[in-house]
Design a protein around this motif. Sequence first.
Motif, PDB file in Angstrom:
ATOM      1  N   LEU A 117     -33.563 -67.358 -20.729  1.00 41.14           N
ATOM      2  CA  LEU A 117     -34.705 -67.114 -19.779  1.00 41.14           C
ATOM      3  C   LEU A 117     -35.903 -67.661 -20.198  1.00 41.14           C
ATOM      4  O   LEU A 117     -36.888 -68.452 -19.451  1.00 41.14           O
ATOM      5  CB  LEU A 117     -34.704 -65.613 -19.484  1.00 41.14           C
ATOM      6  N   VAL A 118     -36.484 -67.278 -21.441  1.00 43.95           N
ATOM      7  CA  VAL A 118     -37.408 -67.954 -22.204  1.00 43.95           C
ATOM      8  C   VAL A 118     -37.842 -69.316 -22.493  1.00 43.95           C
ATOM      9  O   VAL A 118     -38.685 -69.664 -22.501  1.00 43.95           O
ATOM     10  CB  VAL A 118     -38.198 -66.723 -22.975  1.00 43.95           C
ATOM     11  N   VAL A 119     -36.666 -69.746 -22.887  1.00 38.95           N
ATOM     12  CA  VAL A 119     -36.961 -71.174 -23.653  1.00 38.95           C
ATOM     13  C   VAL A 119     -37.304 -72.197 -22.769  1.00 38.95           C
ATOM     14  O   VAL A 119     -38.049 -72.903 -22.952  1.00 38.95           O
ATOM     15  CB  VAL A 119     -35.425 -71.478 -24.764  1.00 38.95           C
ATOM     16  N   TYR A 123     -40.854 -71.136 -24.476  1.00 40.28           N
ATOM     17  CA  TYR A 123     -40.797 -70.154 -25.675  1.00 40.28           C
ATOM     18  C   TYR A 123     -39.907 -70.987 -27.173  1.00 40.28           C
ATOM     19  O   TYR A 123     -39.048 -71.549 -26.892  1.00 40.28           O
ATOM     20  CB  TYR A 123     -40.235 -69.120 -25.393  1.00 40.28           C
ATOM     21  N   GLU A 124     -40.510 -71.132 -28.147  1.00 40.75           N
ATOM     22  CA  GLU A 124     -40.225 -71.508 -29.216  1.00 40.75           C
ATOM     23  C   GLU A 124     -39.375 -70.437 -30.156  1.00 40.75           C
ATOM     24  O   GLU A 124     -40.459 -69.804 -30.789  1.00 40.75           O
ATOM     25  CB  GLU A 124     -40.856 -72.494 -30.220  1.00 40.75           C
ATOM     26  N   ALA A 177     -42.255 -63.141 -27.267  1.00 41.46           N
ATOM     27  CA  ALA A 177     -42.045 -63.684 -25.717  1.00 41.46           C
ATOM     28  C   ALA A 177     -42.642 -63.682 -24.721  1.00 41.46           C
ATOM     29  O   ALA A 177     -43.129 -64.577 -24.144  1.00 41.46           O
ATOM     30  CB  ALA A 177     -40.625 -63.707 -25.509  1.00 41.46           C
ATOM     31  N   ARG A 178     -42.991 -62.480 -24.381  1.00 39.61           N
ATOM     32  CA  ARG A 178     -44.010 -61.895 -23.321  1.00 39.61           C
ATOM     33  C   ARG A 178     -45.295 -62.667 -23.438  1.00 39.61           C
ATOM     34  O   ARG A 178     -46.256 -63.052 -22.496  1.00 39.61           O
ATOM     35  CB  ARG A 178     -44.245 -60.402 -23.247  1.00 39.61           C
ATOM     36  N   ARG A 179     -45.810 -62.513 -24.794  1.00 38.98           N
ATOM     37  CA  ARG A 179     -47.119 -63.254 -24.822  1.00 38.98           C
ATOM     38  C   ARG A 179     -46.959 -64.862 -24.815  1.00 38.98           C
ATOM     39  O   ARG A 179     -48.125 -65.413 -24.422  1.00 38.98           O
ATOM     40  CB  ARG A 179     -47.701 -63.063 -26.237  1.00 38.98           C
ATOM     41  N   GLU A 180     -46.077 -65.319 -25.179  1.00 37.78           N
ATOM     42  CA  GLU A 180     -46.122 -66.954 -25.487  1.00 37.78           C
ATOM     43  C   GLU A 180     -45.601 -67.697 -24.224  1.00 37.78           C
ATOM     44  O   GLU A 180     -45.525 -68.910 -24.137  1.00 37.78           O
ATOM     45  CB  GLU A 180     -45.299 -67.104 -26.665  1.00 37.78           C
TER      46      GLU A 180
END
Length: 183
Positions: A117-119, A123-124, A177-180
């Motif tokens: 979901l985040v990549v 997101y790295e 992940a939530r921050r970035e």
Amino acid sequence: MAYENSVATPLRQLPNALTIVRFAAIPLFVVLLVRDQDGPSWPAGIVFGLAAITDQLDGWLARRWRVESAFGKVADPLADRLMIDVSVVLLVAYDRLPWVALVILLRDLLLVGGYKLVVPRGYEFEVSRLGKAATWGLYASLALVLVTERGTWWPLALFWVSLALAVVAAGQYVLKARREVRR
């Protein structure tokens, strides 16, 4: 020193090859553990231990030779998760670990699902020191459970400490992940 220029092209593939070997070791590990399900399984423990060593070696070589790859960044932790998760499932099935140990599967499903979901949203993913320590602890404790008699308390104690570290590391990954993540 520019290692990537001094490392022969075939050797540049060694870290990813070790990761692939770790994937291939999973069925062998399963066969060996199923064969010795009632007691200590040195053959399964050795395969599991070698998988743990390749986990350390492939990452170290990739960083040292500066040949890190997108494949390795995804496949390496996935190979670890699969080897550890298969081990936990079988050890629970053979009553060598309590069923509560299956919480590691939920943690890993959360991480894999969250990764997908985040990549794509920027997101790295990078494995944290705590995540690495948890993985090392899980590998060590599970290898020790594999080669000791059922009910030996100290490998189980190490497993619970490592599992707690893994859960905390997962929480850190979620918060990062939530921050970035770009909304």
